[in-house]
Scaffold this active site. Sequence first.
Site, mmCIF file in Angstrom:
data_model
loop_
_atom_site.group_PDB
_atom_site.id
_atom_site.type_symbol
_atom_site.label_atom_id
_atom_site.label_comp_id
_atom_site.label_asym_id
_atom_site.label_seq_id
_atom_site.Cartn_x
_atom_site.Cartn_y
_atom_site.Cartn_z
ATOM 1 N N CYS A 1 -5.543 -0.312 6.839
ATOM 2 C CA CYS A 1 -5.353 0.329 5.533
ATOM 3 C C CYS A 1 -6.813 1.170 4.966
ATOM 4 O O CYS A 1 -7.898 1.165 5.427
ATOM 5 C CB CYS A 1 -5.618 -0.926 4.410
ATOM 6 S SG CYS A 1 -5.399 -0.422 3.047
ATOM 7 N N CYS B 1 0.803 -1.053 -0.048
ATOM 8 C CA CYS B 1 0.248 -0.151 -0.108
ATOM 9 C C CYS B 1 0.694 1.195 -0.372
ATOM 10 O O CYS B 1 1.575 1.462 0.571
ATOM 11 C CB CYS B 1 -1.054 0.272 1.259
ATOM 12 S SG CYS B 1 -2.267 1.383 1.145
ATOM 13 N N ASP C 1 0.587 3.943 1.517
ATOM 14 C CA ASP C 1 -0.037 4.156 3.385
ATOM 15 C C ASP C 1 1.833 4.424 3.741
ATOM 16 O O ASP C 1 2.703 3.899 4.095
ATOM 17 C CB ASP C 1 -0.639 2.934 3.978
ATOM 18 C CG ASP C 1 -0.980 3.517 5.391
ATOM 19 O OD1 ASP C 1 0.138 4.276 6.141
ATOM 20 O OD2 ASP C 1 -2.242 3.434 5.827
ATOM 21 N N ARG D 1 2.593 4.335 6.406
ATOM 22 C CA ARG D 1 3.123 3.827 7.521
ATOM 23 C C ARG D 1 4.094 2.250 7.282
ATOM 24 O O ARG D 1 4.575 1.396 8.107
ATOM 25 C CB ARG D 1 1.760 3.892 8.870
ATOM 26 C CG ARG D 1 1.189 4.962 9.284
ATOM 27 C CD ARG D 1 -0.044 4.412 10.220
ATOM 28 N NE ARG D 1 -1.244 4.437 8.511
ATOM 29 C CZ ARG D 1 -1.924 3.880 9.452
ATOM 30 N NH1 ARG D 1 -2.957 3.802 10.643
ATOM 31 N NH2 ARG D 1 -3.310 3.368 8.032
ATOM 32 N N HIS E 1 -2.339 -4.616 4.878
ATOM 33 C CA HIS E 1 -1.823 -3.935 6.136
ATOM 34 C C HIS E 1 -3.472 -3.238 7.133
ATOM 35 O O HIS E 1 -4.229 -3.153 6.729
ATOM 36 C CB HIS E 1 -1.293 -2.710 6.422
ATOM 37 C CG HIS E 1 -1.514 -1.200 5.871
ATOM 38 N ND1 HIS E 1 -2.125 -0.591 7.180
ATOM 39 C CD2 HIS E 1 -1.173 -1.112 4.947
ATOM 40 C CE1 HIS E 1 -2.223 0.535 5.772
ATOM 41 N NE2 HIS E 1 -2.052 -0.119 4.140
#
Length: 200
Positions: free
Chosen positions: A101, A39, A41, A43, A98
């Site tokens: 998400c 992703c 993302d 993080r 994850h």
Amino acid sequence: MQDLTEGVARFRRDVFPAKADLFTHLADSHAPTTLFISCSDARVVPELLTQSEPGELFVIRTAGNLVPAYAPGSDGVAAGIEYAVAVLGVSDIVVCGHSACGAMTALAEQHDLGGLPAVADWLRHADASRARAGAEASAEPGTELLADLVRENVRAQLANLATHPSVARALLRGTLALHGWVYDIPTGTVEELDAAAVRA
């Protein structure tokens, strides 16, 4: 931006000198063994998660770690996959979902994406994931549904990967293996989805 500038300065001062030989080697060599699809993302950091050195992972990041099924035409994700498999000859592909998400949360909680037409259009690549997880149910979705959707989304994207000609050929030759992972941000654990479930 100041943080990034200072980070580059620290890299040049503290990190690069300690790895100078590696970077000299990488200047003329590009031979990653794994394509890691995760992703976008912030993080989720594939190199940190896997403790990989520069040059070891070929990384594609998309919202929701989505991989559109193969279709003729211009497609940046498909081009990256084709290059990693057909040119670089990676032996493994990991699709890593994850916890928490944003893309999967939007689907599980049926967010109104009317003001985000590009996001809404992109998330259509998760339709099979929603069907697998039962996300269309009218009951109020909860944490368990989100976790199921994240897992099923990884499985659905692995199925989409197999539609790409370069991937299908490598799978047929036995030179490539697909793997599904789910990374839990607060605990740091990684769940590996079993091979039978991935093929389902």
